[in-house]
Motif scaffolding. Structure first.
Motif, PDB file in Angstrom:
ATOM      1  N   THR A 266       2.715   6.099 -12.091  1.00  0.00           N
ATOM      2  CA  THR A 266       2.845   4.637 -12.244  1.00  0.00           C
ATOM      3  C   THR A 266       3.625   4.246 -13.502  1.00  0.00           C
ATOM      4  O   THR A 266       3.792   3.058 -13.768  1.00  0.00           O
ATOM      5  CB  THR A 266       1.468   3.943 -12.265  1.00  0.00           C
ATOM      6  OG1 THR A 266       0.730   4.452 -13.371  1.00  0.00           O
ATOM      7  CG2 THR A 266       0.709   4.183 -10.978  1.00  0.00           C
TER       8      THR A 266
ATOM      9  N   THR B  14       5.731   5.787  -6.114  1.00  0.00           N
ATOM     10  CA  THR B  14       5.677   6.956  -5.222  1.00  0.00           C
ATOM     11  C   THR B  14       6.536   8.103  -5.749  1.00  0.00           C
ATOM     12  O   THR B  14       6.602   9.157  -5.116  1.00  0.00           O
ATOM     13  CB  THR B  14       6.177   6.609  -3.800  1.00  0.00           C
ATOM     14  OG1 THR B  14       7.563   6.237  -3.869  1.00  0.00           O
ATOM     15  CG2 THR B  14       5.375   5.466  -3.188  1.00  0.00           C
ATOM     16  N   ARG B  15       7.206   7.900  -6.897  1.00  0.00           N
ATOM     17  CA  ARG B  15       8.115   8.922  -7.444  1.00  0.00           C
ATOM     18  C   ARG B  15       7.761   9.253  -8.886  1.00  0.00           C
ATOM     19  O   ARG B  15       7.394   8.354  -9.646  1.00  0.00           O
ATOM     20  CB  ARG B  15       9.553   8.394  -7.446  1.00  0.00           C
ATOM     21  CG  ARG B  15      10.042   7.966  -6.099  1.00  0.00           C
ATOM     22  CD  ARG B  15      11.360   7.253  -6.259  1.00  0.00           C
ATOM     23  NE  ARG B  15      11.883   6.860  -4.968  1.00  0.00           N
ATOM     24  CZ  ARG B  15      13.009   6.190  -4.806  1.00  0.00           C
ATOM     25  NH1 ARG B  15      13.727   5.853  -5.855  1.00  0.00           N
ATOM     26  NH2 ARG B  15      13.427   5.861  -3.598  1.00  0.00           N
TER      27      ARG B  15
ATOM     28  N   LYS C  55       0.847  -1.199   0.000  1.00  0.00           N
ATOM     29  CA  LYS C  55       0.000   0.000   0.000  1.00  0.00           C
ATOM     30  C   LYS C  55       0.884   1.250   0.000  1.00  0.00           C
ATOM     31  O   LYS C  55       1.637   1.470   0.947  1.00  0.00           O
ATOM     32  CB  LYS C  55      -0.894   0.023   1.237  1.00  0.00           C
ATOM     33  CG  LYS C  55      -1.872  -1.140   1.308  1.00  0.00           C
ATOM     34  CD  LYS C  55      -3.175  -0.827   0.569  1.00  0.00           C
ATOM     35  CE  LYS C  55      -4.044  -2.069   0.388  1.00  0.00           C
ATOM     36  NZ  LYS C  55      -3.480  -3.079  -0.572  1.00  0.00           N
ATOM     37  N   VAL C  56       0.787   2.032  -1.060  1.00  0.00           N
ATOM     38  CA  VAL C  56       1.523   3.294  -1.146  1.00  0.00           C
ATOM     39  C   VAL C  56       0.601   4.350  -1.756  1.00  0.00           C
ATOM     40  O   VAL C  56      -0.471   4.009  -2.259  1.00  0.00           O
ATOM     41  CB  VAL C  56       2.798   3.149  -2.031  1.00  0.00           C
ATOM     42  CG1 VAL C  56       3.831   2.251  -1.373  1.00  0.00           C
ATOM     43  CG2 VAL C  56       2.458   2.634  -3.423  1.00  0.00           C
ATOM     44  N   SER C  57       1.011   5.618  -1.705  1.00  0.00           N
ATOM     45  CA  SER C  57       0.260   6.684  -2.375  1.00  0.00           C
ATOM     46  C   SER C  57       0.901   6.932  -3.734  1.00  0.00           C
ATOM     47  O   SER C  57       1.989   7.505  -3.800  1.00  0.00           O
ATOM     48  CB  SER C  57       0.297   7.975  -1.559  1.00  0.00           C
ATOM     49  OG  SER C  57      -0.231   7.740  -0.282  1.00  0.00           O
ATOM     50  N   PRO C  58       0.246   6.500  -4.819  1.00  0.00           N
ATOM     51  CA  PRO C  58       0.886   6.608  -6.131  1.00  0.00           C
ATOM     52  C   PRO C  58       1.009   8.049  -6.618  1.00  0.00           C
ATOM     53  O   PRO C  58       0.087   8.846  -6.469  1.00  0.00           O
ATOM     54  CB  PRO C  58      -0.025   5.785  -7.051  1.00  0.00           C
ATOM     55  CG  PRO C  58      -1.272   5.528  -6.303  1.00  0.00           C
ATOM     56  CD  PRO C  58      -1.065   5.847  -4.862  1.00  0.00           C
ATOM     57  N   VAL C  59       2.154   8.385  -7.186  1.00  0.00           N
ATOM     58  CA  VAL C  59       2.419   9.689  -7.786  1.00  0.00           C
ATOM     59  C   VAL C  59       2.508   9.543  -9.303  1.00  0.00           C
ATOM     60  O   VAL C  59       2.001  10.365 -10.057  1.00  0.00           O
ATOM     61  CB  VAL C  59       3.737  10.275  -7.238  1.00  0.00           C
ATOM     62  CG1 VAL C  59       4.163  11.506  -8.020  1.00  0.00           C
ATOM     63  CG2 VAL C  59       3.603  10.597  -5.763  1.00  0.00           C
TER      64      VAL C  59
ATOM     65  N   ALA D  59       6.431  -0.752  -5.982  1.00  0.00           N
ATOM     66  CA  ALA D  59       5.643   0.125  -5.096  1.00  0.00           C
ATOM     67  C   ALA D  59       6.410   1.422  -4.822  1.00  0.00           C
ATOM     68  O   ALA D  59       5.842   2.515  -4.864  1.00  0.00           O
ATOM     69  CB  ALA D  59       5.327  -0.600  -3.790  1.00  0.00           C
ATOM     70  N   LEU D  60       7.716   1.286  -4.552  1.00  0.00           N
ATOM     71  CA  LEU D  60       8.521   2.493  -4.317  1.00  0.00           C
ATOM     72  C   LEU D  60       8.581   3.360  -5.568  1.00  0.00           C
ATOM     73  O   LEU D  60       8.501   4.585  -5.493  1.00  0.00           O
ATOM     74  CB  LEU D  60       9.950   2.095  -3.928  1.00  0.00           C
ATOM     75  CG  LEU D  60      10.245   1.955  -2.452  1.00  0.00           C
ATOM     76  CD1 LEU D  60      11.689   1.506  -2.267  1.00  0.00           C
ATOM     77  CD2 LEU D  60      10.015   3.293  -1.742  1.00  0.00           C
ATOM     78  N   LYS D  61       8.726   2.735  -6.730  1.00  0.00           N
ATOM     79  CA  LYS D  61       8.757   3.488  -8.000  1.00  0.00           C
ATOM     80  C   LYS D  61       7.507   4.339  -8.163  1.00  0.00           C
ATOM     81  O   LYS D  61       7.610   5.501  -8.553  1.00  0.00           O
ATOM     82  CB  LYS D  61       8.936   2.517  -9.177  1.00  0.00           C
ATOM     83  CG  LYS D  61       8.460   2.984 -10.532  1.00  0.00           C
ATOM     84  CD  LYS D  61       9.159   4.238 -11.052  1.00  0.00           C
ATOM     85  CE  LYS D  61       8.289   5.029 -11.991  1.00  0.00           C
ATOM     86  NZ  LYS D  61       7.467   6.071 -11.524  1.00  0.00           N
TER      87      LYS D  61
END
Ligand SMILES: Nc1ncnc2c1ncn2[C@@H]1O[C@H](COP(=O)(O)OP(=O)(O)O)[C@@H](O)[C@H]1O
Ligand SMILES: [Mg+2]
Length: 292
Positions: A232, A269-270, A226-230, A265-267
């Motif tokens: 994709t 977020t950026r 679960k992350v907040s997507p910026v 998932a980390l990607k």
């Protein structure tokens, strides 16, 4: 134990506009950004940042030294990228409006002018412990997949951008087919019945990913973190590069899925693609925080 990747290298030109232009209209952009892109380059960056020895094979124009330098800075061996005098480096013109709606033009340039003889020569050095990655943005896919399979190497093909004829042609030499949900649907409707590969890696965005082993029938499921997507863009390429690197390093399927899912998932977020792919240290720290 190395990852070889026959893949595209693109320059992404991103223009931010209030709205997309109509035919015949000229608009000034409010902001411009340039970055490293191309499904191939993204997968190479992901595999190298994951810690695998990664050799990129492909072609660029004669200039654009910063592009190769950026790949190299990520740990990618770029000696297999030919510099062609008569081709431009592949690039994407990306128009983004205020709502993040886009219009994109891609010019493949050098990505579709790779020497197949040079590919065969390079891939003759592969060993059965190596992996070849391929996507559908270069020429030479079948020749390369065949050459790698002859050496006994693992061949992983991303059926993206999806083209039924391209995937059909390369499939006899492929061990693992990697696809997102939409691509998988197109493949299943285009090729009904059994597929001649060992496994299917299917990613489903925020819904997670699965690996279907076609030899045993076993299905491995990996939920998304679960992350907040910026942004994709490049999530699938990050996933595939990390998954391939994990297998190359001896991980089992479940371990490779978990690592790849954390990296992707980390990607998301950026903002950005190639430049936004996380390093192994960042992914390990993210995973450690999940289980803490
Ligand atoms: N919103 C999201 N939150 C968390 N992870 C995501 C999200 N979107 C994508 N991912 C991760 O990236 C992987 C690939 O995304 P997907 O959209 O399926 O691929 P593609 O970029 O090829 O369309 C997913 O399986 C998931 O692990
Ligand atoms: Mg997607």
């Amino acid at each position: 134990m190395a990852i070889w990747n026959l893949g595209s290298v693109n320059i992404d030109h991103v223009y931010h506009l209030d709205r997309l232009p109509h035919p015949g209209e000229t608009l000034a952009a409010q902001r411009y950004a340039q970055g490293l892109g191309g499904k191939g380059a993204n997968q190479s960056v992901a595999a190298a940042r994951a810690g695998a020895v990664t050799r990129h094979l492909g072609a660029m124009g004669a200039g654009d030294a910063w592009v190769a330098a950026r790949l190299q800075d990520s740990g990618v061996d770029v000696s297999g990228i030919a510099r062609l005098d008569d081709q431009v480096t592949g690039h994407a013109i990306i128009l983004l409006d205020r709502d993040a709606e886009n219009s994109i033009v891609i010019h493949p340039g050098a990505n579709r002018a790779v020497s197949e003889a040079a590919l065969s020569d390079a891939l003759a050095a592969m060993t059965p412990a190596d992996t070849l990655l391929l996507q559908n943005e270069t020429n030479g896919q079948v020749a390369a997949a065949r050459a790698a399979a002859v050496q006994g190497a693992r061949v992983i093909y991303s059926a993206a951008p999806f083209d039924l004829d391209a995937v059909r042609a390369v499939m006899p030499h492929v061990a693992i087919l990697a696809m997102n949900e939409g691509e998988a649907e197109q493949l299943f409707s285009g090729v009904p019945g059994d597929l001649p590969v060992q496994g299917l890696l299917i990613t489903r965005g925020a819904e997670g990913a699965e690996y279907r082993c076609l030899t045993t029938g076993q299905v491995f499921s990996q939920p998304s973190f679960k992350v907040s997507p910026v942004d994709t863009t490049g999530a699938g390429d990050t996933f595939t590069g990390y998954f391939a690197a994990a297998l190359d390093q001896g991980a089992d399927i479940a371990g490779a899925l978990r690592l790849a899912s954390a990296a992707a998932a980390l990607k998301v977020t950026r903002a950005g693609t190639g430049d936004a792919i996380p390093t192994r240290a960042e992914v390990d720290a993210f995973l450690a925080a999940q289980s803490a």
